[in-house]
Motif scaffolding. Structure first.
Motif, short mmCIF file in Angstrom:
data_model
loop_
_atom_site.label_atom_id
_atom_site.label_comp_id
_atom_site.label_asym_id
_atom_site.label_seq_id
_atom_site.Cartn_x
_atom_site.Cartn_y
_atom_site.Cartn_z
N CYS A 30 14.45 44.04 -16.31
CA CYS A 30 13.31 43.65 -17.13
C CYS A 30 12.05 44.21 -16.46
CB CYS A 30 13.24 42.13 -17.22
SG CYS A 30 11.68 41.53 -17.91
N PRO A 31 11.17 44.87 -17.23
CA PRO A 31 9.96 45.44 -16.63
C PRO A 31 8.97 44.38 -16.17
CG PRO A 31 9.91 45.70 -19.02
CD PRO A 31 11.26 45.13 -18.67
N SER A 32 9.15 43.14 -16.61
CA SER A 32 8.21 42.07 -16.27
C SER A 32 8.67 41.23 -15.08
CB SER A 32 7.99 41.19 -17.50
OG SER A 32 7.12 40.14 -17.19
N CYS A 33 9.85 40.62 -15.18
CA CYS A 33 10.32 39.72 -14.12
C CYS A 33 11.40 40.36 -13.25
CB CYS A 33 10.83 38.41 -14.73
SG CYS A 33 12.41 38.56 -15.58
N GLU A 34 11.85 41.59 -13.63
CA GLU A 34 12.81 42.37 -12.85
C GLU A 34 14.20 41.76 -12.74
OE1 GLU A 34 10.89 43.47 -9.18
OE2 GLU A 34 9.76 45.03 -10.20
N VAL A 35 14.53 40.84 -13.62
CA VAL A 35 15.89 40.33 -13.67
C VAL A 35 16.76 41.44 -14.27
CG1 VAL A 35 15.81 39.29 -16.01
CG2 VAL A 35 17.33 38.33 -14.28
N VAL A 36 17.99 41.59 -13.81
CA VAL A 36 18.88 42.62 -14.34
C VAL A 36 19.65 42.05 -15.53
CG1 VAL A 36 20.80 44.17 -13.85
CG2 VAL A 36 19.07 43.74 -12.10
N LEU A 37 19.52 42.75 -16.67
CA LEU A 37 20.24 42.33 -17.88
C LEU A 37 21.49 43.19 -18.02
CD1 LEU A 37 17.17 42.18 -20.28
CD2 LEU A 37 18.22 40.27 -19.08
N PHE A 38 22.62 42.55 -18.24
CA PHE A 38 23.88 43.27 -18.43
C PHE A 38 24.24 43.29 -19.92
CE2 PHE A 38 24.06 41.87 -14.03
CZ PHE A 38 24.43 43.04 -13.39
N PHE A 39 24.54 44.48 -20.40
CA PHE A 39 24.87 44.62 -21.82
C PHE A 39 26.38 44.76 -21.98
CE2 PHE A 39 20.51 45.77 -21.33
CZ PHE A 39 19.90 45.15 -22.40
N ALA A 40 26.96 43.73 -22.56
CA ALA A 40 28.40 43.74 -22.82
C ALA A 40 28.66 43.21 -24.21
CB ALA A 40 29.12 42.87 -21.79
N GLU A 41 29.72 43.74 -24.83
CA GLU A 41 30.07 43.31 -26.19
C GLU A 41 30.38 41.82 -26.23
OE1 GLU A 41 29.74 45.00 -28.79
OE2 GLU A 41 29.78 47.10 -28.21
N ASP A 42 30.91 41.30 -25.12
CA ASP A 42 31.28 39.88 -25.10
C ASP A 42 30.26 39.05 -24.33
OD1 ASP A 42 31.82 40.95 -22.66
OD2 ASP A 42 33.79 40.04 -22.42
#
Ligand SMILES: [Zn+2]
Length: 94
Positions: A30-42
């Motif tokens: 995230c460009p704001s809080c820098e948490v890593v978002l994981f993109f998964a179908e499930d």
């Protein structure tokens, strides 16, 4: 290239990323809080699922546009081929 809106699961900031990247197994910060978002179908996160659904739709729309462009180019190709044939025939006659 089309972009898809993603809402951060932690700080709720909305940012954009390329539809071509947003596939199963992709992750980004995230460009704001820098948490890593994981993109998964499930993914259990509705925001991630929504973004992936939008990306899939955007990629599909892009393929259809490319297909329309390819078929539109074909008549021009056959025209230049027949034109070249006519020119060659004239040279043979003279
Ligand atoms: Zn965030």
């Amino acid at each position: 290239m089309s972009f898809v809106q993603i809402q951060c699961t932690r700080c709720k900031t909305v940012f954009r990323d390329r539809a071509g990247r947003l596939q199963d197994g992709y992750s980004r910060q995230c460009p704001s809080c820098e948490v890593v978002l994981f993109f998964a179908e499930d993914s259990p996160n509705p925001q991630v699922k929504l973004a992936m659904r939008r990306a899939r739709k955007a990629r599909k729309g892009q393929r259809e546009t490319e297909g329309a462009r390819a078929s539109a180019a074909q008549p021009g190709a056959s025209f230049s081929r027949s034109y070249a044939g006519r020119t060659h025939g004239t040279e043979d006659g003279e």
